[in-house]
Scaffold this motif. Sequence first.
Motif, PDB file in Angstrom:
ATOM      1  N   UNK A 102       0.842  -1.200   0.000  1.00 35.74           N
ATOM      2  CA  UNK A 102       0.000   0.000   0.000  1.00 35.74           C
ATOM      3  C   UNK A 102       0.874   1.245   0.000  1.00 35.74           C
ATOM      4  N   UNK A 103       1.960   1.211   0.752  1.00 38.25           N
ATOM      5  CA  UNK A 103       2.877   2.346   0.781  1.00 38.25           C
ATOM      6  C   UNK A 103       3.507   2.558  -0.591  1.00 38.25           C
ATOM      7  N   UNK A 104       3.947   1.478  -1.234  1.00 35.92           N
ATOM      8  CA  UNK A 104       4.531   1.565  -2.578  1.00 35.92           C
ATOM      9  C   UNK A 104       3.515   2.152  -3.551  1.00 35.92           C
ATOM     10  N   UNK A 105       2.298   1.627  -3.518  1.00 42.20           N
ATOM     11  CA  UNK A 105       1.245   2.089  -4.425  1.00 42.20           C
ATOM     12  C   UNK A 105       0.932   3.565  -4.194  1.00 42.20           C
ATOM     13  N   UNK A 106       0.871   3.962  -2.940  1.00 40.96           N
ATOM     14  CA  UNK A 106       0.546   5.353  -2.618  1.00 40.96           C
ATOM     15  C   UNK A 106       1.649   6.302  -3.085  1.00 40.96           C
ATOM     16  N   UNK A 107       2.894   5.924  -2.851  1.00 42.34           N
ATOM     17  CA  UNK A 107       4.003   6.777  -3.298  1.00 42.34           C
ATOM     18  C   UNK A 107       4.004   6.894  -4.815  1.00 42.34           C
ATOM     19  N   UNK A 108       3.795   5.777  -5.513  1.00 43.16           N
ATOM     20  CA  UNK A 108       3.741   5.830  -6.977  1.00 43.16           C
ATOM     21  C   UNK A 108       2.603   6.726  -7.456  1.00 43.16           C
ATOM     22  N   UNK A 109       1.464   6.623  -6.810  1.00 46.15           N
ATOM     23  CA  UNK A 109       0.315   7.463  -7.185  1.00 46.15           C
ATOM     24  C   UNK A 109       0.610   8.934  -6.938  1.00 46.15           C
ATOM     25  N   UNK A 110       1.236   9.234  -5.808  1.00 47.11           N
ATOM     26  CA  UNK A 110       1.592  10.626  -5.517  1.00 47.11           C
ATOM     27  C   UNK A 110       2.554  11.158  -6.576  1.00 47.11           C
ATOM     28  N   UNK A 111       3.538  10.362  -6.944  1.00 45.01           N
ATOM     29  CA  UNK A 111       4.499  10.780  -7.972  1.00 45.01           C
ATOM     30  C   UNK A 111       3.800  10.997  -9.312  1.00 45.01           C
ATOM     31  N   UNK A 112       2.876  10.107  -9.661  1.00 43.36           N
ATOM     32  CA  UNK A 112       2.149  10.246 -10.920  1.00 43.36           C
ATOM     33  C   UNK A 112       1.273  11.494 -10.916  1.00 43.36           C
ATOM     34  N   UNK A 114       2.286  14.308  -9.622  1.00 32.25           N
ATOM     35  CA  UNK A 114       3.142  15.487  -9.605  1.00 32.25           C
ATOM     36  C   UNK A 114       3.906  15.751  -8.329  1.00 32.25           C
ATOM     37  N   UNK A 115       3.763  14.899  -7.317  1.00 35.09           N
ATOM     38  CA  UNK A 115       4.499  15.115  -6.067  1.00 35.09           C
ATOM     39  C   UNK A 115       5.989  14.854  -6.290  1.00 35.09           C
ATOM     40  N   UNK A 116       6.822  15.461  -5.459  1.00 39.34           N
ATOM     41  CA  UNK A 116       8.263  15.278  -5.518  1.00 39.34           C
ATOM     42  C   UNK A 116       8.602  13.856  -5.055  1.00 39.34           C
ATOM     43  N   UNK A 117       9.180  13.028  -5.924  1.00 40.31           N
ATOM     44  CA  UNK A 117       9.499  11.642  -5.563  1.00 40.31           C
ATOM     45  C   UNK A 117      10.415  11.518  -4.351  1.00 40.31           C
ATOM     46  N   UNK A 121       5.844  11.211   1.062  1.00 42.92           N
ATOM     47  CA  UNK A 121       5.778  10.000   1.865  1.00 42.92           C
ATOM     48  C   UNK A 121       4.513  10.083   2.703  1.00 42.92           C
ATOM     49  N   UNK A 122       3.473   9.471   2.221  1.00 43.09           N
ATOM     50  CA  UNK A 122       2.189   9.577   2.925  1.00 43.09           C
ATOM     51  C   UNK A 122       2.230   8.879   4.281  1.00 43.09           C
ATOM     52  N   UNK A 137      -5.279  10.169  -1.496  1.00 35.73           N
ATOM     53  CA  UNK A 137      -3.868   9.822  -1.565  1.00 35.73           C
ATOM     54  C   UNK A 137      -3.623   8.641  -2.487  1.00 35.73           C
ATOM     55  N   UNK A 138      -4.619   7.918  -2.850  1.00 35.81           N
ATOM     56  CA  UNK A 138      -4.381   6.804  -3.754  1.00 35.81           C
ATOM     57  C   UNK A 138      -5.161   7.026  -4.991  1.00 35.81           C
TER      58      UNK A 138
END
Length: 138
Positions: A102-112, A114-117, A121-122, A137-138
Amino acid sequence: MTEVEAAVRQLGKTIQADPRYTAYWRAKADNDADTDLQNDIQAFNLKKMSYQHETKKLEEKRNPEKLEKLEQDIQALYLRIMENPNMRAFDSAKQAMNAMMQEVDTILSLCANGEDPDKCHPDLSNCSGNCASCGGCH
């Protein structure tokens, strides 16, 4: 192979090297090898199917005593399954694995989105699964 595909494959390798991943697969193997547990799971599933079959009968053909006995049997089997040390270890490892994914998916979604990779970190500890509660967030 594209750069994105290469990065995702590297992420897959990193996930497989994570202790939560190895703990999950070890617990799954222990679960699968536990004959008593597997017999209980099979009995549980058969009782559930019998219960569902009985509830689908027309009301006048249902047997209330049979339904009550099946409910009791299902509950007893469920408790025995969930008290099994292998099932407890598997459940815990599965929760840890799901949280990581879930953390991986959320970070990828945030990056997609426009968030700073390097900075996004949600905080998943407050995630209700309902994006309306926090703005999504997702």
